[in-house]
Design a protein around this motif. Structure first.
Motif, short mmCIF file in Angstrom:
data_model
loop_
_atom_site.label_atom_id
_atom_site.label_comp_id
_atom_site.label_asym_id
_atom_site.label_seq_id
_atom_site.Cartn_x
_atom_site.Cartn_y
_atom_site.Cartn_z
N GLN A 128 0.84 -1.20 0.00
CA GLN A 128 0.00 0.00 0.00
C GLN A 128 0.87 1.25 0.00
O GLN A 128 0.56 2.24 -0.66
N ILE A 129 1.96 1.20 0.75
CA ILE A 129 2.86 2.37 0.81
C ILE A 129 3.47 2.61 -0.57
O ILE A 129 3.53 3.75 -1.05
N ILE A 130 3.90 1.55 -1.22
CA ILE A 130 4.45 1.68 -2.58
C ILE A 130 3.42 2.36 -3.49
O ILE A 130 3.71 3.34 -4.18
N LEU A 131 2.20 1.84 -3.47
CA LEU A 131 1.17 2.38 -4.36
C LEU A 131 0.82 3.83 -4.01
O LEU A 131 0.68 4.67 -4.90
N ALA A 132 0.70 4.12 -2.72
CA ALA A 132 0.32 5.47 -2.31
C ALA A 132 1.39 6.48 -2.70
O ALA A 132 1.08 7.60 -3.13
N LYS A 133 2.66 6.08 -2.57
CA LYS A 133 3.74 7.00 -2.95
C LYS A 133 3.70 7.31 -4.43
O LYS A 133 3.88 8.46 -4.84
N HIS A 134 3.48 6.30 -5.23
CA HIS A 134 3.40 6.55 -6.67
C HIS A 134 2.12 7.31 -7.00
O HIS A 134 2.11 8.13 -7.92
N GLY A 135 1.07 7.06 -6.25
CA GLY A 135 -0.16 7.83 -6.42
C GLY A 135 0.09 9.32 -6.21
O GLY A 135 -0.39 10.17 -6.96
N THR A 173 -9.93 4.99 12.16
CA THR A 173 -9.28 6.28 11.89
C THR A 173 -9.17 6.50 10.39
O THR A 173 -9.39 7.61 9.88
N TYR A 174 -8.82 5.44 9.69
CA TYR A 174 -8.70 5.54 8.23
C TYR A 174 -10.05 5.92 7.61
O TYR A 174 -10.10 6.75 6.69
N GLY A 175 -11.12 5.34 8.12
CA GLY A 175 -12.45 5.69 7.64
C GLY A 175 -12.71 7.19 7.79
O GLY A 175 -13.27 7.83 6.89
N ASN A 176 -12.25 7.77 8.90
CA ASN A 176 -12.43 9.21 9.10
C ASN A 176 -11.67 10.03 8.05
O ASN A 176 -12.16 11.05 7.57
N SER A 177 -10.47 9.57 7.70
CA SER A 177 -9.69 10.29 6.69
C SER A 177 -10.37 10.20 5.32
O SER A 177 -10.35 11.15 4.55
N LEU A 178 -10.94 9.03 5.04
CA LEU A 178 -11.67 8.88 3.79
C LEU A 178 -12.81 9.89 3.73
O LEU A 178 -13.12 10.44 2.68
N ASP A 179 -13.41 10.13 4.87
CA ASP A 179 -14.52 11.07 4.92
C ASP A 179 -14.03 12.49 4.63
O ASP A 179 -14.71 13.26 3.94
N VAL A 200 -4.97 13.55 0.62
CA VAL A 200 -5.48 13.12 1.94
C VAL A 200 -5.59 11.59 1.98
O VAL A 200 -5.15 10.94 2.93
N GLU A 201 -6.14 11.04 0.91
CA GLU A 201 -6.34 9.59 0.84
C GLU A 201 -4.99 8.83 0.89
O GLU A 201 -4.82 7.90 1.68
N PHE A 202 -4.05 9.25 0.06
CA PHE A 202 -2.77 8.53 0.03
C PHE A 202 -2.00 8.71 1.33
O PHE A 202 -1.34 7.79 1.82
N THR A 203 -2.09 9.92 1.90
CA THR A 203 -1.42 10.17 3.18
C THR A 203 -2.00 9.28 4.26
O THR A 203 -1.28 8.71 5.09
N ALA A 204 -3.32 9.14 4.25
CA ALA A 204 -3.99 8.29 5.25
C ALA A 204 -3.61 6.83 5.06
O ALA A 204 -3.42 6.09 6.03
N HIS A 262 8.53 11.42 9.08
CA HIS A 262 9.43 10.27 9.10
C HIS A 262 9.52 9.58 7.74
O HIS A 262 10.57 9.23 7.24
N HIS A 263 8.35 9.46 7.16
CA HIS A 263 8.23 8.78 5.88
C HIS A 263 9.06 9.45 4.78
O HIS A 263 9.87 8.83 4.12
#
Lengths: 279, 279
Positions: free
Chosen positions: A204-211, B108-114, B192-196, B256-257
């Motif tokens: 998921q991290i790989i995909l999100a970064k490319h996203g 928590t992820y659901g909240n970010s999707l919102d 927001v989505e990818f960060t979450a 960090h990421h």
């Protein structure tokens, strides 16, 4: 926020739960088919039976998440197509590809949960088979004690004692099997689970970064009325992002994770025992 | 396996979807309340309206996953308690704590999707408001052309032309607003989505790694019948694992990421443009 840090000093889930009873799934059951089926399980395996049912619900939920994510991906792409904005069209379509892969990861994860569940089933089956052995032994013991009190000279006492010794021997084997299967399969079940969580998360991290890289290819400078957008020229780069994502997923290996850990020791460096599994 | 590598050369979700139509959620709609509500949306915002509905379904699915995970955690702990095996009791309870945290991450992820969804809603609302502007302009234009053909000397032609010029100016503003909001909010929504996704994934990895450490504290050496397990002595270590997990979650930071990325450049090193967002 709530889940940001583990609930303060929640070092047991049990005590935590005691304070808020009857919340959550399937507690306080009424007369349902589920509780009926549950009630015919031997006492010993009943809790695990219920756990395995709950795991099955979770598998279906992740499968649904995968399907829904894929539907979102398609819808996003179709929306982009009708904006008649070439850049939005291309980027939304390619974000759709990324999201659709995310959906696939949820489904794969569901499969791993199912594998984890088969290990729990082996514990349940062993628990189920140990119950008659315990019951048999305890019935014989009661019978023997009763007869001894009532007719201490009965010839049947000798036979009963022989039977009891055999039942105790059989039960010793059963109990050894139970502890061995329980501990080994519990470890296997949750090792599969944790390994699957790590795999899904890393991908998921790989995909999100490319996203995110895709998003950067969309120029969002504000236009004034009448201004015209520069022609979209990032199509090739956007295609390259998907190629890169595909390559990174292809190159992903489970070992990568452990190697990285031992190289920089980032997360297990402060006063923790070296109990990380070796494979 | 299927999702291990991205579908070969699937560089568009759209073309991929063309080949397998009518699969997935909500396509081929019948006469439902949903499709009725959809049909009263202006044409322009209809696809986004649908996308926002689908995102809502997905939020509910992740909330369900969170609840189900928490129920599993409780059930696992209760099962462990009744095994009357002190080691299994302690470890299953603490794995329950880890799983319960995982459940919290899904919520928590659901909240970010919102939150991501609110950005999409702003695009939808703008699309909705631009439609009357387009319709008005095009109606005036038609009226003007018709009158010009029928009564080229009509005094109303001058008035109509003035109205048309004003409508065109108004529409130019509306279209500029639309492209600006669309591009900016599309980027925000998926950022927001990818960060979450990254946050959830990184925290899941932290939890899963500590979960594995817990499993290592459970001795699963096979016993022979009649053998007795060594007394369980890993209680303090198991508690330390939960403390470590809690500390790691507390110390987790989104930065960090990106820092890690630029330090070793592991995943963006091969011929990719430096388009990673800076924050």
């Amino acid at each position: 926020m709530k889940a940001n840090v583990m609930m303060n000093r929640a070092l047991s889930i049990r005590t935590k739960n005691k304070s808020t009873p009857s919340k959550g799934h399937g507690r306080g059951r009424g007369f349902t088919f589920r509780s009926l089926r549950e009630s015919v399980q031997p006492e010993l395996s009943r809790k695990l039976f219920r756990l395995i049912k709950l795991e099955n619900d979770l598998i279906h939920t992740y499968e649904a998440a995968g399907r829904e994510r894929t539907a979102i991906a398609t819808q996003l792409s179709e929306w982009g197509e009708q904006t008649s904005d070439e850049a939005v069209n291309d980027i939304s379509d390619k974000i759709g590809v990324i999201l659709s892969e995310m959906g696939g990861l949820e489904e794969t994860y569901g499969n791993s949960l199912d594998l984890s569940r088969t290990h729990l089933k082996m514990i349940r089956d062993t628990e189920r088979s140990v119950q008659p052995s315990r019951d048999g032994k305890s019935k014989l013991y009661d019978e023997f004690q009763k007869l001894k009190a009532k007719e201490p000279q009965s010839a049947r006492l000798v036979l009963l004692e022989q039977e009891l010794v055999r039942a105790e021997a059989e039960n010793l084997v059963a109990e050894a099997q139970l502890t061995n299967v329980t501990r080994q399969k519990l470890k296997e079940a949750y090792d599969v689970e944790f390994t699957a969580i790590i795999e899904r998360a890393e991908k998921q991290i790989i995909l999100a970064k490319h996203g995110r890289r895709l998003l950067e290819l969309l120029d969002d400078k504000a236009l004034s009325p009448g201004d015209v957008r520069m022609p979209y020229e990032n199509g090739a780069q956007a295609r390259q992002v998907l190629n890169d994502a595909e390559d990174d997923l292809k190159e992903w290996q489970p070992e990568h994770h452990h190697k990285a850990l031992s190289e920089n020791g980032s997360e297990t460096s402060k006063g923790k025992s070296p109990v990380e599994p070796s494979a």
